[in-house]
Motif scaffolding. Structure first.
Motif, PDB file in Angstrom:
ATOM      1  N   GLY A  48       0.793  -1.213   0.000  1.00 31.67           N
ATOM      2  CA  GLY A  48       0.000   0.000   0.000  1.00 31.67           C
ATOM      3  C   GLY A  48       0.827   1.264   0.000  1.00 31.67           C
ATOM      4  O   GLY A  48       0.302   2.357  -0.262  1.00 31.67           O
ATOM      5  N   ARG A  61       3.147   1.742  -6.600  1.00 34.44           N
ATOM      6  CA  ARG A  61       2.660   1.294  -5.291  1.00 34.44           C
ATOM      7  C   ARG A  61       3.312  -0.035  -4.934  1.00 34.44           C
ATOM      8  O   ARG A  61       3.494  -0.903  -5.806  1.00 34.44           O
ATOM      9  N   THR A  63       3.010  -3.521  -3.866  1.00 33.32           N
ATOM     10  CA  THR A  63       1.910  -4.491  -3.895  1.00 33.32           C
ATOM     11  C   THR A  63       2.345  -5.870  -3.414  1.00 33.32           C
ATOM     12  O   THR A  63       1.581  -6.832  -3.492  1.00 33.32           O
ATOM     13  N   LYS A  99       2.412   6.020   3.007  1.00 34.00           N
ATOM     14  CA  LYS A  99       1.276   5.090   3.078  1.00 34.00           C
ATOM     15  C   LYS A  99       0.102   5.819   3.706  1.00 34.00           C
ATOM     16  O   LYS A  99       0.174   6.281   4.842  1.00 34.00           O
ATOM     17  N   SER A 103      -4.466  -1.410   4.194  1.00 38.22           N
ATOM     18  CA  SER A 103      -4.343  -2.476   3.197  1.00 38.22           C
ATOM     19  C   SER A 103      -5.169  -3.671   3.658  1.00 38.22           C
ATOM     20  O   SER A 103      -5.174  -4.034   4.835  1.00 38.22           O
ATOM     21  N   CYS A 137      -5.819   1.623   0.781  1.00 33.84           N
ATOM     22  CA  CYS A 137      -4.762   1.975  -0.167  1.00 33.84           C
ATOM     23  C   CYS A 137      -4.390   0.803  -1.062  1.00 33.84           C
ATOM     24  O   CYS A 137      -3.746   0.981  -2.095  1.00 33.84           O
ATOM     25  N   HIS A 138      -4.767  -0.420  -0.641  1.00 35.21           N
ATOM     26  CA  HIS A 138      -4.448  -1.595  -1.451  1.00 35.21           C
ATOM     27  C   HIS A 138      -5.330  -2.756  -1.018  1.00 35.21           C
ATOM     28  O   HIS A 138      -5.565  -2.955   0.172  1.00 35.21           O
ATOM     29  N   GLN A 140      -6.198  -7.013  -2.037  1.00 34.26           N
ATOM     30  CA  GLN A 140      -5.828  -8.199  -2.812  1.00 34.26           C
ATOM     31  C   GLN A 140      -6.611  -9.394  -2.293  1.00 34.26           C
ATOM     32  O   GLN A 140      -6.707  -9.616  -1.090  1.00 34.26           O
TER      33      GLN A 140
END
Length: 263
Positions: A48, A61, A63, A99, A103, A137-138, A140
């Protein structure tokens, strides 16, 4: 703090392993850290983290993190894996890593899903719910069979190796022979968060007495909060809604927020 990066041309969406220039690294590395020539390992950057120019938009970014093959000293090198957010030109550039937001990793446990025999709807639904409650911010997603070893390894890597703030599992919280999420999760936690489990159970029992067989656990590993959720879409929404209001505050405290909890 600014970092000087030497980039090779790449397009938005491309991956860039980031390694110190002093190591040399495997041939063909698309990005090197040049800030400190004496540096062997890149300082840890949680997923993130975004690299951007001063007062400018994000260019790449973090990841993930990867192990690169042995370098000049014979040791493998752990490096952040950047994803380009825009087309990047060749050349040296001064960037700042920051950041902002949380995340999220979500893991769906499903034998049929892992074989492509069932479409996962609970994972994307919980990701959407969290995004509506917390700045992310991220994000997955992961899909695993109902096996303890892969889940144990992934939970440990996401929390300690990648630095995710929040990790949610979906499925495997009951008492069937293939329900392995609670005992696998409990085995890797630094400590449990029983209040989260009680909140989810209370919310579920208000809907159905069958919720009494849930074994879902929640807790902390490193600086990550891990929460087990049921597998059905309806139950995921009910359980997650019960703990969402507390998640932001819980993550703040876990990461060292000194503010009082009252009020």
């Amino acid at each position: 703090m600014n970092w000087k990066l030497s980039l090779r041309a790449c397009s938005a969406g491309d991956s860039l392993p980031l390694a110190p220039a002093a190591t040399g690294g495997p041939a063909g590395l698309p990005a090197h850290l040049l800030q400190d020539p004496a540096l062997r390992d890149v300082p840890f950057l949680p997923v993130g983290t975004v690299f951007h120019q001063e007062d400018g938009p994000g260019l790449a970014r973090v990841t993930g993190h990867v192990w690169l093959p042995a370098c000049g000293d014979g040791h493998a090198l752990r490096c952040p894996l950047l994803t380009a957010l825009t087309d990047l030109p060749v050349g040296d550039v001064l960037l700042t890593p920051t950041k902002t937001g949380r995340s999220l990793a979500w893991i769906t446990l499903s034998d049929k899903g892992s074989l492509g025999l069932r479409t996962d709807t609970s994972g994307p639904a919980l990701a959407q719910m969290v995004a509506e409650a917390l700045p992310l911010c991220h994000t997955q997603g992961f899909l695993l069979p109902d096996e303890p070893a892969p889940l144990r390894a992934l939970l440990t890597e996401l929390a300690l190796g990648q630095g995710y703030d929040l990790i949610l599992t979906s499925g495997g919280t009951g008492i069937s022979p293939r329900d392995i999420s609670p005992q696998t999760t409990a085995a890797v936690l630094d400590y449990p968060l029983p209040g989260f489990s009680v909140a989810m159970l209370t919310a579920s029992l208000a809907v159905t007495p069958r919720a009494a067989i849930s074994r879902a656990v929640a807790g902390v590993l490193g600086q990550s909060i891990i929460i087990n959720l049921p597998g059905s879409l309806k139950a995921v929404r009910e359980n997650l809604a019960a703990v969402l209001p507390a998640l932001g505050h819980a993550l703040d405290k876990l990461h060292g927020d000194p503010a009082d909890c009252g009020g």
